[in-house]
Design a protein around this motif. Structure first.
Motif, PDB file in Angstrom:
ATOM      1  N   GLU A   1      31.697  15.048  27.158  1.00 42.48           N
ATOM      2  CA  GLU A   1      32.223  14.676  28.379  1.00 42.48           C
ATOM      3  C   GLU A   1      31.179  14.717  29.442  1.00 42.48           C
ATOM      4  N   LEU A   2      30.641  15.856  29.809  1.00 43.89           N
ATOM      5  CA  LEU A   2      29.865  16.338  30.849  1.00 43.89           C
ATOM      6  C   LEU A   2      28.554  15.485  30.803  1.00 43.89           C
ATOM      7  N   ALA A   3      27.927  15.483  29.467  1.00 41.40           N
ATOM      8  CA  ALA A   3      26.941  14.497  29.302  1.00 41.40           C
ATOM      9  C   ALA A   3      27.231  13.027  29.498  1.00 41.40           C
ATOM     10  N   LEU A   4      28.205  12.578  29.063  1.00 38.75           N
ATOM     11  CA  LEU A   4      28.779  11.197  29.454  1.00 38.75           C
ATOM     12  C   LEU A   4      28.830  11.089  31.096  1.00 38.75           C
ATOM     13  N   VAL A   5      29.349  11.942  31.699  1.00 42.21           N
ATOM     14  CA  VAL A   5      29.708  11.486  33.167  1.00 42.21           C
ATOM     15  C   VAL A   5      28.256  11.873  33.700  1.00 42.21           C
ATOM     16  N   LEU A   6      27.377  12.677  33.180  1.00 44.41           N
ATOM     17  CA  LEU A   6      25.924  12.852  34.032  1.00 44.41           C
ATOM     18  C   LEU A   6      25.255  11.420  33.632  1.00 44.41           C
TER      19      LEU A   6
ATOM     20  N   VAL B   1      20.610  -4.585  34.608  1.00 46.25           N
ATOM     21  CA  VAL B   1      21.403  -3.623  34.045  1.00 46.25           C
ATOM     22  C   VAL B   1      20.677  -2.176  34.069  1.00 46.25           C
ATOM     23  N   SER B   2      21.282  -1.196  34.614  1.00 46.85           N
ATOM     24  CA  SER B   2      20.745   0.043  34.606  1.00 46.85           C
ATOM     25  C   SER B   2      21.277   0.917  33.406  1.00 46.85           C
ATOM     26  N   SER B   3      20.402   1.783  32.747  1.00 51.70           N
ATOM     27  CA  SER B   3      20.945   2.629  31.519  1.00 51.70           C
ATOM     28  C   SER B   3      20.387   3.867  31.781  1.00 51.70           C
ATOM     29  N   ALA B   4      21.047   4.732  31.351  1.00 51.74           N
ATOM     30  CA  ALA B   4      20.739   6.033  31.481  1.00 51.74           C
ATOM     31  C   ALA B   4      21.271   7.056  30.143  1.00 51.74           C
ATOM     32  N   ARG B   5      20.516   7.918  29.771  1.00 56.82           N
ATOM     33  CA  ARG B   5      21.005   8.832  28.668  1.00 56.82           C
ATOM     34  C   ARG B   5      21.086  10.274  29.067  1.00 56.82           C
ATOM     35  N   ALA B   6      22.001  10.957  28.414  1.00 52.45           N
ATOM     36  CA  ALA B   6      21.969  12.372  28.484  1.00 52.45           C
ATOM     37  C   ALA B   6      22.464  13.000  27.130  1.00 52.45           C
ATOM     38  N   TRP B   7      22.058  14.304  26.919  1.00 50.63           N
ATOM     39  CA  TRP B   7      22.147  14.761  25.436  1.00 50.63           C
ATOM     40  C   TRP B   7      23.272  15.850  25.672  1.00 50.63           C
ATOM     41  N   PHE B   8      23.818  15.856  24.420  1.00 50.30           N
ATOM     42  CA  PHE B   8      24.806  17.045  24.274  1.00 50.30           C
ATOM     43  C   PHE B   8      24.474  17.824  22.833  1.00 50.30           C
TER      44      PHE B   8
ATOM     45  N   LEU C   1      16.979  12.556  39.041  1.00 50.53           N
ATOM     46  CA  LEU C   1      16.166  12.230  37.708  1.00 50.53           C
ATOM     47  C   LEU C   1      15.657  13.534  37.319  1.00 50.53           C
ATOM     48  N   PRO C   2      15.774  14.118  36.199  1.00 48.00           N
ATOM     49  CA  PRO C   2      15.175  15.226  35.732  1.00 48.00           C
ATOM     50  C   PRO C   2      13.701  14.704  35.069  1.00 48.00           C
ATOM     51  N   ARG C   3      12.663  15.646  35.035  1.00 50.42           N
ATOM     52  CA  ARG C   3      11.501  15.422  34.495  1.00 50.42           C
ATOM     53  C   ARG C   3      11.554  15.092  32.945  1.00 50.42           C
ATOM     54  N   GLY C   4      12.436  15.661  32.012  1.00 53.54           N
ATOM     55  CA  GLY C   4      12.684  15.431  30.684  1.00 53.54           C
ATOM     56  C   GLY C   4      14.057  14.972  30.900  1.00 53.54           C
ATOM     57  N   ARG C   5      14.836  15.353  29.810  1.00 58.51           N
ATOM     58  CA  ARG C   5      16.148  14.955  29.503  1.00 58.51           C
ATOM     59  C   ARG C   5      17.179  15.852  30.214  1.00 58.51           C
ATOM     60  N   ILE C   6      18.371  15.439  30.365  1.00 56.53           N
ATOM     61  CA  ILE C   6      19.607  16.350  30.844  1.00 56.53           C
ATOM     62  C   ILE C   6      20.258  16.441  29.534  1.00 56.53           C
ATOM     63  N   ILE C   7      20.502  17.942  29.300  1.00 60.08           N
ATOM     64  CA  ILE C   7      21.303  18.382  27.904  1.00 60.08           C
ATOM     65  C   ILE C   7      22.578  19.032  28.630  1.00 60.08           C
ATOM     66  N   ALA C   8      23.652  18.792  28.282  1.00 58.25           N
ATOM     67  CA  ALA C   8      24.883  19.190  29.025  1.00 58.25           C
ATOM     68  C   ALA C   8      25.948  19.320  27.827  1.00 58.25           C
ATOM     69  N   SER C   9      26.870  20.369  27.955  1.00 53.25           N
ATOM     70  CA  SER C   9      27.912  20.427  27.207  1.00 53.25           C
ATOM     71  C   SER C   9      29.286  20.708  28.330  1.00 53.25           C
ATOM     72  N   GLY C  10      30.282  20.425  28.134  1.00 59.88           N
ATOM     73  CA  GLY C  10      31.473  20.664  29.058  1.00 59.88           C
ATOM     74  C   GLY C  10      32.286  19.398  29.009  1.00 59.88           C
TER      75      GLY C  10
END
Length: 339
Positions: free
Chosen positions: A247-252, A160-167, A263-272
């Motif tokens: 949606e952009l955070a979901l897709v990323l 299972v591969s899991s990843a998070r992004a923030w918005f 992969l970023p060094r920290g978090r991906i933060i996105a809005s779109g």
């Protein structure tokens, strides 16, 4: 999915212990779906608990070797545990599996105690009962660690591969914050024919689940996936989402989980959002100023901030410099895959 219907029993029962020492019985029955929800749950006078039961059962299905969605499973409790009690979770998962023929039917109700923060990984984190009765099935690192062990299968959590992004979650109040969305993917079995429910978002209403499925299916089409390859579970850090700026955070997050994004060094933060994810397009959303202010306040070193190109001309003065001073980066994008 269109796997053959298993020779499952029509009813399965498991029990668990409550904090006061009393027993709660979990009953699962299976019937033809007939256009209804795949899982229906109920608990006496506790609709929030019923929703959590449904979420647990759906999350635990994520790593099943094969899943047939043509039947409905109805799961009920004969009494409602306290709000903080969780040992019933394992009983719900086992009842759901047993009634679909994935576990040998028990001759008598079996006592099961266990909970998990990672059911979608097939993992069982522990149990709370201090003095469980002899013969009880206990979950946890020193007992039943993963669901596959019940049928002699290996621990598939590594698959299972899991990843998070923030918005930015903006409502104009003191609760404005960055919210995470997590996407977990598990490879579909060879020859397994997927349907829409290969993408599950437990805890969301049907309209929001449909929107999540549409966004991911469109973005994966842009990636060139000829056919669905993943069983997918989506979770959000908070309830009560409004709009489509997630949606952009979901897709990323999905691209990160599938190895399609750096992969970023920290978090991906996105809005779109997008009305054409199949073309990889990224479009603007409402709330530019307050969302940028929230991002500027919450960003930290190593974060990668991604905003719609349509916002670029109207970004608050000094936003780039403020993020750079924190060690974060900012990019305005009009398409995914070019980040």
């Amino acid at each position: 999915m269109t796997a053959p219907v298993s020779e499952a029993v029509s009813e399965a029962m498991f029990c668990s212990l409550l904090a006061d020492g009393s027993v709660v019985t979990v009953t699962a029955t299976r019937r033809a779906r007939g256009g209804r929800a795949d899982i229906k749950c109920s608990a006496p006078g506790a609709p929030a608990l019923a929703a959590r039961m449904q979420e647990v059962a759906r999350l635990a299905r994520h790593t099943e070797a094969r899943y047939d969605s043509r039947d409905q499973v109805v799961i009920s409790m004969d009494r409602a545990p306290g709000a903080q009690e969780r040992d019933w979770e394992l009983a719900v998962v086992l009842a759901d599996r047993a009634v679909r023929g994935l576990l040998p039917p028990a001759a008598v109700p079996q006592l099961a105690l266990g909970w998990s923060d990672g059911w979608h990984h097939g993992r069982i984190d522990g149990h709370d009962a201090g003095n469980p009765p002899a013969g009880a099935l206990l979950g946890g690192p020193q007992h039943l660690r993963h669901l596959g062990a019940l049928s002699g299968q290996p621990d598939v959590s590594a698959s299972v591969s899991s990843a998070r992004a923030w918005f930015p979650l903006h409502s104009g109040g003191i609760n404005d914050s960055l919210c995470w969305v997590e996407v977990s993917v598990y490879p579909l079995a060879a020859g397994e024919a997927p349907d829409d429910e290969a993408i599950a978002a437990p805890g969301l209403d049907s309209a929001r689940q449909h929107a999540v499925r549409q966004a991911l299916a469109g973005a994966r089409h842009f990636d060139g996936e000829a056919a669905p390859r993943w069983r997918t579970t989506v979770r959000f850090g908070q309830d009560g989402l409004h709009g489509n700026s997630y949606e952009l955070a979901l897709v990323l997050a999905d691209r990160l989980a599938r190895g399609r994004e750096f992969l970023p060094r920290g978090r991906i933060i996105a809005s779109g959002c997008s009305g054409a994810w199949h073309a990889g397009q990224v479009e603007g959303v409402e709330g530019l100023a307050p969302k940028c202010a929230l991002i500027a306040r919450e960003a930290s070193a190593g974060d990668r901030v991604l905003l719609p190109r349509a916002w670029e001309a109207d970004l608050p003065p000094g936003l780039r410099d403020a993020l750079r001073a924190k060690g974060a980066s900012l990019a305005c994008v009009e398409r995914i895959g070019l980040i």
